[in-house]
Write an enzyme that holds these catalytic residues in place. Structure first.
Site, mmCIF file in Angstrom:
data_model
loop_
_atom_site.group_PDB
_atom_site.id
_atom_site.type_symbol
_atom_site.label_atom_id
_atom_site.label_comp_id
_atom_site.label_asym_id
_atom_site.label_seq_id
_atom_site.Cartn_x
_atom_site.Cartn_y
_atom_site.Cartn_z
ATOM 1 C CB ALA A 69 36.317 37.143 37.392
ATOM 2 C CD GLU A 142 30.177 33.720 44.473
ATOM 3 O OE1 GLU A 142 29.343 34.095 43.644
ATOM 4 O OE2 GLU A 142 31.402 33.417 44.031
ATOM 5 C CG HIS A 257 31.383 43.120 44.741
ATOM 6 N ND1 HIS A 257 31.669 42.786 46.002
ATOM 7 C CD2 HIS A 257 31.256 41.859 44.324
ATOM 8 C CE1 HIS A 257 31.814 41.609 46.294
ATOM 9 N NE2 HIS A 257 31.536 40.938 45.046
ATOM 10 C CG HIS A 364 31.716 43.905 40.659
ATOM 11 N ND1 HIS A 364 32.848 43.749 40.380
ATOM 12 C CD2 HIS A 364 30.966 42.890 40.551
ATOM 13 C CE1 HIS A 364 33.214 42.497 40.505
ATOM 14 N NE2 HIS A 364 31.810 41.718 40.319
ATOM 15 N NE ARG A 399 27.240 40.321 37.395
ATOM 16 C CZ ARG A 399 28.099 39.574 38.276
ATOM 17 N NH1 ARG A 399 28.170 38.237 38.332
ATOM 18 N NH2 ARG A 399 29.197 40.321 38.584
#
Length: 544
Positions: A69, A142, A257, A364, A399
């Site tokens: 990560a 983010e 992702h 991802h 998520r």
């Protein structure tokens, strides 16, 4: 909360035959399967209750989704360390928006509320997050977040630093034993209760028996051809829990992702969302910044939105990828803030301070998994699950960025506390399973794995439709019942069986959910929103 539970694909109970009376075995009070953030936190918590803990890691502890990560950990810290406009309720709101209506609101508020305390535990174990020259914690933003609340370490190596600190603490703990390169094949159950696992190491089968068991085996991204995940992420925990009778849910929600480095023949290097949080922008092949046309938050929209926008641009322009432009951030900043990406791209001849990066979405993070409560308890007595392998209701259909390590921390600690309280000597366990017929001779396992991953990418990928999902379901059923039937004798064969089962479960879930929501995009959707939580149980026999 699961509102619709139906039978899933059939499966054998165990992948191989055995008799525990004739197998070497280890015993512990608590068994933890997995060496990432959730597994290590669980082990430390259980050991702090005075219990003997055995940790089985599939490879080394450097080979996990946690260790790979980059971005960081989303957390609302105390008032002195967070942004003035941020608080828990803002983080809750951001999580619910990203989850597209399928998050459990109470679970979201409960888990996020324990985030700051979990970060304190990391710091006590020596985890060093990045700080400014004045000593303040550096926070970044983010996609999907309304504030800068992402902690990071060593620029873009947050997961590696977290694993370093937790692994050191676990290795130093007198009541924790860690065994690396131990491949857990099946969950053992005795009288309907979890009793441990049978694992493979150094060409030997060994039973690990314990009073309580915690699955923290990570995700299943390697079931798809394009993936940011390490080779160990083959869905083993999902498969073994399903074979044992555990209820799984929301399996259709694989998060893709938006930005992985896209170079033919090269590994799919994740380009962390934090780079867009620091100002990098997405451009199509003619140099147009396109995200403002798709969402008001542009590059900082939730991941599912950005991924669909990229695919739309690729389809519209006919170009195989888009570009991520960070050149305006400058070489000094990029080298210091994103050293892993800077160096990896440099090895491929790309100077990200002067050249754009070719990017494309990749599989991802799996938002579904083994259904647990807010303490990590599953539908099987004496079995807990934590981290990506579990489904708590936190993530919903998509998520929120950097909520994954947060969940692994909080739920790993909780599962470890409760399994530690309930754990103890396994007692007398006498389990056996019949030996299946041998696997077909001459089967090219690597070729079948490649075929599986390619089909999952094409038919069960970013955009799906009824016809292609039906092809995937039938193909997977055929491969499971023909090429991959019977008993294998090595890890590659067992991984193949796990990947085929997980692929079949995901394809079936995606076929049942006919409306688009979150990461699940149905090209043939009529536009209705479906917020049903789909659960799965085994079909071939009653749960043991």
């Amino acid at each position: 909360m699961i509102t619709d539970v139906r039978p899933g694909p059939g499966s054998s109970r165990y992948l191989l035959g055995f008799d525990l009376r004739r197998r070497p075995h280890l015993e512990a009070d608590v068994l933890v399967v997995g060496g990432g953030v959730a597994g290590l936190c669980a082990a430390l918590a259980a050991a702090d209750h005075g219990k003997e803990v055995l940790v089985l890691a599939k490879a080394t502890m450097r080979d996990s989704n946690t260790a790979w990560a980059q971005g960081g950990v989303a957390v609302v810290l105390n008032q002195a360390e967070r942004e003035p406009e941020d608080d828990i309720e803002v983080h809750v709101r951001d999580t619910l928006v990203a989850g597209a209506g399928l998050c459990d609101v109470d679970v979201v508020r409960d888990i996020l509320g324990d985030a700051a305390e979990s970060i304190d535990l990391l710091r006590r174990h020596g985890c060093l997050f990045d700080r400014s020259e004045k000593g303040a914690l550096e926070l970044t933003r983010e996609g999907g977040h309304s504030a800068r609340r992402i902690l990071h370490a060593n620029g873009d190596s947050t997961g590696a630093e977290i694993v370093r600190s937790l692994a050191a603490a676990a290795s130093a703990h007198p009541r924790i034993t860690v065994i690396e390169n131990a491949f857990a094949i099946d969950l053992l159950t005795d009288g309907g209760r979890a009793a441990g696992v049978i694992y493979y190491r150094r060409e030997e089968l060994v039973a690990a028996l314990a009073g309580t068991t915690i699955l923290a085996t990570g995700g299943c991204g390697r079931v798809w051809r394009e993936s940011t995940n390490p080779p160990v992420a083959t869905g083993d925990g999902l498969a073994m829990a399903y074979r044992a009778g555990a209820t799984l849910a929301d399996l259709e929600f694989m998060q893709f992702h938006p930005t992985t480095l896209y170079i033919a023949g090269g590994a799919r290097l994740l380009i962390t969302e934090a780079m867009r949080g620091e100002g990098a922008v997405l451009k199509n092949h003619v140099g147009e910044r396109f995200m403002p046309r798709y969402h008001a938050d542009a590059e900082l929209a939730p991941r599912d939105v950005v991924t669909r926008a990229i695919i739309s641009e690729i389809r519209r322009t006919g170009f195989p990828h888009v570009w991520l432009d960070a050149t305006h951030l400058g070489a000094e900043f990029l080298r210091g803030r994103f050293p892993t990406i800077f160096q990896a791209c440099a090895k491929l001849g790309i100077d990200i301070a002067t050249a754009w990066m070719p990017v494309h979405p990749s599989a991802h993070y799996h938002c579904g998994g083994i259904v647990t409560d807010t303490r990590g308890a599953t539908s099987i007595p004496r079995l807990w699950a934590a981290g990506e392998v579990a489904c708590t209701g936190l993530h919903g259909a998509n998520r929120l960025a950097s909520n994954s390590i947060l969940e692994g921390l909080v739920m790993g600690i909780r599962a470890g506390n409760d399994a530690g309280n309930a754990g103890g000597p396994p007692g007398r366990v006498r389990i056996s399973a019949p030996t299946p017929e041998p696997a077909p001779d001459g089967l090219d396992v690597p070729d079948l794995v490649r075929s599986l991953r390619a089909m999952m990418w094409r038919q069960v990928g970013i955009e799906r439709n009824a016809a292609e999902l039906a092809v995937a379901r039938r193909s997977l059923a055929f491969w499971l019942s023909h090429q991959a039937r019977g008993g294998f004798r090595d890890r590659s064969g067992w991984e193949l069986q796990n990947q085929l089962l997980v692929g079949s479960l995901v394809a079936s879930a995606a076929e049942r959910r006919t409306a688009s929501v979150g990461t699940h995009t149905r090209a043939d959707s009529l536009g209705a929103i479906d917020t049903t939580h789909l659960g799965y149980i085994r079909t071939d026999q009653e749960p043991p």
